[in-house]
Write an enzyme that holds these catalytic residues in place. Structure first.
Site: not given
Ligand code: AGP
Length: 610
Positions: A2, A605
């Site tokens: 997030c 990521k």
């Protein structure tokens, strides 16, 4: 996971929030939302799907609000729907909460709050925080947040606003990164640096268990109710590092940045005349390689593959035994970390939950932790005893590329340094390897010249509807096969398996037929003859061979359906360059298949939750 941002200051908050979220989309893109603080009420906008929908949904919003928070989500609890999109509010819409991480006790809290009459609208763990705040004995934001977070268990970071206090944002860091950007008459908060770059270079990294109160005039840091002095750092990030700079995807840009990234990793660290390595960073000198008896190397995903290559380099050059363990297993195993053991933690983000947990386990066992890490100010840089910065610059593409090759270079420098200090590596052998390292940026640049050939090959495979790929390698390039397979899997969604080439005949050879593309890494090294035999075994069964070999190896080129030649290098350095054709192959195949290369489905990521 997030991406979260916050703004408080003199400008309209909405454009700042949207610009920040755009630069954090690589952290999650299932859904997105903002909360703007109006006098006496909170205006919320949320969409399912990527940020573009939120930009459209807020096009006509009155942009006068100067305080707000924004979120782009990687779903942990609850499907990526509008109802589950952040921010979440309490029953009366007084509090708005953004969250990244996991609240492990959310079910019990939800049940207790329901019994107290609270009405839940989502399936998220986050929403319990909004209702807790509603129940706080003091509704003063910093006090209410401290009260509520004391009742939460898990790993999370929060940003919270109250309609009762329009000019204030309260943030909490407990496990997931948060950084505050300092402006003049305005302040910014984000889960990662790229969101701050258009606005400020002066930052304060929050540390675990810290609460931060932000107003237009400044910030106040507290831990356990005690004020903490700020340590302001200046970001040394190039203006275009967070931009695509003309590339269609961050991943392609970062693949092509590898010569410069490797050069940066080597800068000032090689002494050719004395055939030595200079590593002078935090705490490194406190680890005496002559007293190291064993290394346990931990990491996740691509970093785990880098650990496998580090094993070969450290064992080969410094003669120190190395065990490699996935951090997600290490943290729950019962590792034997005897005297003389050093834990080597490898991580691009420095925030991966499993890797940090492994580091904390090592430190609890009173064993030194040496970290190879890219992101400055990350938790790993603070928690490790010694840090070797990779200096690869921002890596935004979810599929890690330049970070991987920089990790391999850092591991080589470590192995060389330890080999020279332990006397297992002669000056002449070290000098040859150092000269090879100096040649790496040029070798990478030359290999990147294969991109067109690789793109055409990938486009042919895209048409071939190949559902599975096998990657094989040996020796120093054993891990290269696994990294190539991971790259292909995570951005094309086609299955790919990395395997030791010598192991194929013990079973997986049964998979080989004309429909199975087999990518073999067969550079000119000490096991080339062995892998050439493995290639023959595959070829004899009709396998569809792509070979990454050494330029001029015509004998192998003739045996391959497709041959990508890389420059001739000392064997320990070959993994740094041999992976590049595999990165490009995965990239071009993904593009040919129409995948969202920089935002592959289901991924993010930085995996800051376990
Ligand atoms: C690699 O392409 C993946 N994105 C993923 O495996 C990544 O390497 C892994 O999550 C570890 O991340 P870290 O290096 O930031 O710790």
């Amino acid at each position: 996971m997030c991406g979260i941002v916050a703004y408080v200051g003199y400008r309209p908050a909405l454009p700042v929030l949207l610009a920040g979220l755009r630069r954090l989309e690589y952290r999650g893109y299932d859904s997105a939302g903002v909360a703007l603080v109006r006098p006496g009420w909170i205006e919320r906008h949320r969409v399912a799907g990527p940020l573009d929908g939120l930009v459209r949904a807020t096009r006509r919003v009155d942009a006068s609000a100067t305080t707000g928070i924004g979120h782009t989500r990687w779903a942990t609890h609850g499907a990526p729907t509008v109802e589950n999109a952040h921010p979440h509010i309490d029953c009366h819409g007084t509090w708005a909460v953004l969250h990244t991480g996991i609240i492990e006790t959310h079910e019990a809290l939800r049940a207790r709050l329901r019994r107290r009459g609270h009405r839940f609208r989502s399936q998220t763990d986050t929403e319990v925080i909004a209702h807790l705040l509603e129940d706080a004995p003091s509704q003063d934001p910093p006090k209410a947040v401290a009260w509520a977070t004391a009742r939460l268990e898990g790993s999370f970071s929060l940003e919270i606003v109250s309609a009762r206090d329009p000019g204030r944002v309260v943030a909490v860091r407990l496990g997931s990164p948060l950084v505050v950007g300092l402006g003049v008459g305005e302040q910014f908060i984000a889960s990662d640096v790229p969101a701050l770059l258009p606005f400020t270079r002066r930052v304060v990294y929050l540390e675990d268990a810290e609460q931060c109160e932000v107003t237009a005039d400044g910030i106040r840091l507290e831990r356990a109710g005690r004020r903490r002095r700020m340590r302001i750092e200046t970001l040394r990030v190039g203006e275009t590092e967070a931009e695509r700079s003309g590339y269609p995807h961050f991943m392609l840009k970062e693949i092509h940045e590898q010569p410069e990234a490797v050069a940066a990793a080597l800068q000032g660290r090689i002494d050719l005349a004395r055939a030595q390595v200079r590593l002078t960073e935090k705490g490194y000198g406190r680890i005496d390689p002559r007293r190291v008896r064993r290394v346990v190397a931990i990491g996740c995903g691509t970093a785990l593959h880098a650990a496998l290559v580090a094993k070969r380099s450290i064992e080969g050059l410094a003669r120190v035994p190395v065990d490699v363990v996935a951090a997600s297993e290490f943290r729950y195993g019962e590792p034997v970390l005897g005297p003389g053991t050093v834990v080597l933690a490898i991580s691009q983000s420095g925030e991966t939950a499993d890797t940090l947990a492994g580091v904390r386990l090592a430190r609890a066992s009173r064993r030194p932790v040496l970290a190879i890490v890219n992101v400055p100010g990350s938790a790993l840089t603070r928690e490790a005893d010694a840090v070797l910065p990779m200096r690869a610059g921002l890596e935004i593409g979810v599929a890690s590329t330049k970070a991987y090759t920089s990790q391999l270079v850092m591991a080589l420098l470590l192995a060389l340094d330890w080999g020279r200090q332990r006397g297992t590596l002669s000056p002449s052998a070290a000098r040859a390897l150092l000269k090879g390292l100096v040649s790496l940026p040029g070798a990478l640049r030359r290999t990147l010249g294969l991109s067109g050939t690789i793109r055409r090959a990938a486009q042919r495979f895209a048409k071939g509807h190949h559902g599975n790929f096998m990657f094989v390698g040996r020796g120093y390039n054993f891990a290269t096969a696994f990294e190539g397979a991971l790259k292909l899997k995570e951005i094309t969604y086609r299955h790919a398996e990395g395997y030791g080439a010598g192991e194929m005949k013990h079973g997986p050879l049964a998979l080989v037929d004309a429909r199975l593309p087999v990518v073999a890494v067969a550079v000119r090294d000490t096991v080339r003859a062995k892998i050439a035999s493995n290639i023959e075994e595959i070829r004899a069964r009709g396998g569809n061979l792509l070979v990454v070999g050494t330029e001029g190896d015509h004998a192998l080129a003739r045996r391959a359906g497709v041959f990508f030649g890389i420059p001739d290098l000392p064997e320990p350095l070959t993994p740094v360059v041999a992976v590049v054709p595999l990165q490009l192959f995965a990239y071009h195949l993904a593009v040919a298949l129409g995948r969202d290369v920089d935002r592959p489905r289901n991924l993010a990521k930085s995996v800051t939750v376990e």
